[in-house]
Design a protein around this motif. Sequence first.
Motif, PDB file in Angstrom:
ATOM      1  N   PHE A 132       0.854  -1.204   0.000  1.00 35.47           N
ATOM      2  CA  PHE A 132       0.000   0.000   0.000  1.00 35.47           C
ATOM      3  C   PHE A 132       0.884   1.247   0.000  1.00 35.47           C
ATOM      4  O   PHE A 132       0.686   2.173  -0.805  1.00 35.47           O
ATOM      5  CB  PHE A 132      -0.914  -0.010   1.236  1.00 35.47           C
ATOM      6  CG  PHE A 132      -1.885   1.143   1.300  1.00 35.47           C
ATOM      7  CD1 PHE A 132      -3.165   1.033   0.770  1.00 35.47           C
ATOM      8  CD2 PHE A 132      -1.516   2.348   1.896  1.00 35.47           C
ATOM      9  CE1 PHE A 132      -4.057   2.096   0.837  1.00 35.47           C
ATOM     10  CE2 PHE A 132      -2.399   3.418   1.960  1.00 35.47           C
ATOM     11  CZ  PHE A 132      -3.677   3.291   1.431  1.00 35.47           C
ATOM     12  N   THR A 143       1.351   4.171  -3.046  1.00 31.89           N
ATOM     13  CA  THR A 143       1.068   5.614  -2.926  1.00 31.89           C
ATOM     14  C   THR A 143       2.326   6.427  -3.261  1.00 31.89           C
ATOM     15  O   THR A 143       2.232   7.472  -3.905  1.00 31.89           O
ATOM     16  CB  THR A 143       0.533   5.976  -1.517  1.00 31.89           C
ATOM     17  OG1 THR A 143       1.425   5.488  -0.533  1.00 31.89           O
ATOM     18  CG2 THR A 143      -0.850   5.389  -1.282  1.00 31.89           C
ATOM     19  N   MET A 186       2.661   6.507  -7.073  1.00 29.18           N
ATOM     20  CA  MET A 186       1.680   7.403  -7.707  1.00 29.18           C
ATOM     21  C   MET A 186       2.095   8.858  -7.542  1.00 29.18           C
ATOM     22  O   MET A 186       1.933   9.669  -8.445  1.00 29.18           O
ATOM     23  CB  MET A 186       0.286   7.172  -7.108  1.00 29.18           C
ATOM     24  CG  MET A 186      -0.342   5.865  -7.558  1.00 29.18           C
ATOM     25  SD  MET A 186      -2.107   5.751  -7.161  1.00 29.18           S
ATOM     26  CE  MET A 186      -2.059   5.019  -5.548  1.00 29.18           C
ATOM     27  N   LYS A 187       2.659   9.181  -6.354  1.00 26.41           N
ATOM     28  CA  LYS A 187       3.117  10.564  -6.119  1.00 26.41           C
ATOM     29  C   LYS A 187       4.281  10.901  -7.047  1.00 26.41           C
ATOM     30  O   LYS A 187       4.343  11.998  -7.605  1.00 26.41           O
ATOM     31  CB  LYS A 187       3.563  10.721  -4.664  1.00 26.41           C
ATOM     32  CG  LYS A 187       2.422  10.988  -3.701  1.00 26.41           C
ATOM     33  CD  LYS A 187       3.000  11.225  -2.310  1.00 26.41           C
ATOM     34  CE  LYS A 187       1.962  11.061  -1.234  1.00 26.41           C
ATOM     35  NZ  LYS A 187       2.572  10.974   0.101  1.00 26.41           N
ATOM     36  N   ILE A 222      -1.060   6.541 -12.025  1.00 26.71           N
ATOM     37  CA  ILE A 222      -2.158   6.506 -11.045  1.00 26.71           C
ATOM     38  C   ILE A 222      -3.196   5.426 -11.388  1.00 26.71           C
ATOM     39  O   ILE A 222      -3.607   4.657 -10.511  1.00 26.71           O
ATOM     40  CB  ILE A 222      -2.815   7.911 -10.911  1.00 26.71           C
ATOM     41  CG1 ILE A 222      -1.893   8.813 -10.063  1.00 26.71           C
ATOM     42  CG2 ILE A 222      -4.205   7.818 -10.278  1.00 26.71           C
ATOM     43  CD1 ILE A 222      -2.343  10.254  -9.944  1.00 26.71           C
ATOM     44  N   VAL A 223      -3.573   5.335 -12.669  1.00 25.00           N
ATOM     45  CA  VAL A 223      -4.598   4.329 -13.023  1.00 25.00           C
ATOM     46  C   VAL A 223      -4.077   2.891 -12.824  1.00 25.00           C
ATOM     47  O   VAL A 223      -4.705   2.119 -12.093  1.00 25.00           O
ATOM     48  CB  VAL A 223      -5.185   4.566 -14.440  1.00 25.00           C
ATOM     49  CG1 VAL A 223      -6.102   3.418 -14.837  1.00 25.00           C
ATOM     50  CG2 VAL A 223      -5.967   5.881 -14.458  1.00 25.00           C
ATOM     51  N   SER A 242      -3.794   2.096  -9.158  1.00 25.68           N
ATOM     52  CA  SER A 242      -5.100   1.904  -8.502  1.00 25.68           C
ATOM     53  C   SER A 242      -5.628   0.494  -8.781  1.00 25.68           C
ATOM     54  O   SER A 242      -6.224  -0.139  -7.902  1.00 25.68           O
ATOM     55  CB  SER A 242      -6.108   2.939  -9.002  1.00 25.68           C
ATOM     56  OG  SER A 242      -5.676   4.230  -8.647  1.00 25.68           O
ATOM     57  N   THR A 257      -9.533   7.897  -9.379  1.00 26.69           N
ATOM     58  CA  THR A 257      -8.308   8.063 -10.183  1.00 26.69           C
ATOM     59  C   THR A 257      -8.262   9.481 -10.784  1.00 26.69           C
ATOM     60  O   THR A 257      -7.193  10.088 -10.839  1.00 26.69           O
ATOM     61  CB  THR A 257      -8.186   6.992 -11.293  1.00 26.69           C
ATOM     62  OG1 THR A 257      -9.386   6.990 -12.065  1.00 26.69           O
ATOM     63  CG2 THR A 257      -7.967   5.613 -10.704  1.00 26.69           C
ATOM     64  N   ILE A 276      -3.493  11.740  -3.027  1.00 24.17           N
ATOM     65  CA  ILE A 276      -3.219  10.338  -3.401  1.00 24.17           C
ATOM     66  C   ILE A 276      -3.374   9.389  -2.203  1.00 24.17           C
ATOM     67  O   ILE A 276      -4.026   8.337  -2.313  1.00 24.17           O
ATOM     68  CB  ILE A 276      -1.823  10.198  -4.065  1.00 24.17           C
ATOM     69  CG1 ILE A 276      -1.908  10.715  -5.513  1.00 24.17           C
ATOM     70  CG2 ILE A 276      -1.331   8.744  -4.053  1.00 24.17           C
ATOM     71  CD1 ILE A 276      -0.577  10.776  -6.247  1.00 24.17           C
ATOM     72  N   LEU A 281     -10.150   3.963  -1.795  1.00 23.27           N
ATOM     73  CA  LEU A 281     -10.215   2.843  -2.740  1.00 23.27           C
ATOM     74  C   LEU A 281     -10.327   1.515  -1.980  1.00 23.27           C
ATOM     75  O   LEU A 281     -11.117   0.626  -2.339  1.00 23.27           O
ATOM     76  CB  LEU A 281      -8.956   2.865  -3.611  1.00 23.27           C
ATOM     77  CG  LEU A 281      -8.985   2.156  -4.956  1.00 23.27           C
ATOM     78  CD1 LEU A 281     -10.168   2.589  -5.789  1.00 23.27           C
ATOM     79  CD2 LEU A 281      -7.699   2.456  -5.735  1.00 23.27           C
TER      80      LEU A 281
END
Lengths: 226, 226
Positions: free
Chosen positions: A163, A167, A170-171, A177-178, A181, B167, B177, B184
């Motif tokens: 997890f 994150t 993504m940052k 991001i997609v 997720s 997203t 995020i 999510l």
Amino acid sequence: MFHYLEEELEQLKTKIIKMGSLVEEQIEFSIRALFEGNLDLAKTVIRRDDEVDKYDIKIDKHCQRIFALTQPVAFDLRLIMSALMINNDLERMGDIAVNISERAEPLLGYGELLRKMRVDEMSAKVKKIVKMSIDCFVNSDAELAKMIILMDVEVDKLDKEIFDLLTKEMKAYPDLIVPCSHILTLIRNIERLSDHASNIAEDVIFLVDAKIIKHSKDPDNLKQKE
Amino acid sequence: MFHYLEEELEQLKTKIIKMGSLVEEQIEFSIRALFEGNLDLAKTVIRRDDEVDKYDIKIDKHCQRIFALTQPVAFDLRLIMSALMINNDLERMGDIAVNISERAEPLLGYGELLRKMRVDEMSAKVKKIVKMSIDCFVNSDAELAKMIILMDVEVDKLDKEIFDLLTKEMKAYPDLIVPCSHILTLIRNIERLSDHASNIAEDVIFLVDAKIIKHSKDPDNLKQKE
């Protein structure tokens, strides 16, 4: 009557073992489809879920027939109750293999990202746990079952680490991001496989030792059933 | 013997109803804790899970006792088998209420974001479905059970819409995020509550109509049990 019951229970156990092998293969294929980006294999898993469902119905019916025609007690009674529960868990593990396969398409081309996010490590651990859960039922092995429950705790820990990895990724790379997720949803599913395997392990302990281990965090500190 | 069985089954049903009310309240409290940022309430839910677990063990034992001491057939047999399955689903719904409560802390101060991501809408729908699932068991109402299965499909649709919303939000506001990733995970949990309610509905249909509805997407196209 006793011979009849014995034979019925043997057949019930065989059905569960067959269903277990099928579900194990479904999980193996779904993870392979994901990492290899093999959409045909993903579709095979989705299509074959029907076979898992057929086993589920057959096993439910079989338990119902044994209950209706015999009056099982002690180990035999626990075997049928466990069979009902294990059947339920295996069926849901089959559904999760379908969910994993459905992520193969949105994650196509992200094999490297999956590995970077340690999904291969988590999958390998969980596949091992699933295999062990079926083995511990086949061999009525309560010691193996206790190991599974401890390994499930490790998977939960890895789940939290992934997890955080996701994150951070993504940052650092908002373009990811997609897919990240999707991976977040995916690891939820993989983690649930481990939970179901752990439920099977608890049922095996109940079967063998006549103890209820569920809701106890320490497998050595078991609550007596009666 | 018949009077004894009747009485035992009535007591079993009462236990399930009590457990259902407790689990419903746990879910209600966990969602309230989340939206109000009430960490004390979240802790209450986590602490009270022990009570849910105690019901689970009591109901398992009760079913085992009835099976061992009587030879239930037809509706009575199905009632005990359903009780075992519903008990299992309720216990897991209790665990999910704990998981939801555990998100209250990392989502503290994000009530507005939760509403923007339509988590309030999804929670309201799922709370309704959970309530209906317990009602349909209490009243052996197969028609209500069929409605639940259709409503579960709506929740799955909303779940996908929220995935896209999240997203997009993360892409637009990278600062969000981490909370969006928690949301999510959260909607996965809320969606699973609906799945469990749907399982209970299937069990009620099996109980009332002696049909297996599971694995059929169309509730009017039921497979006969025997």
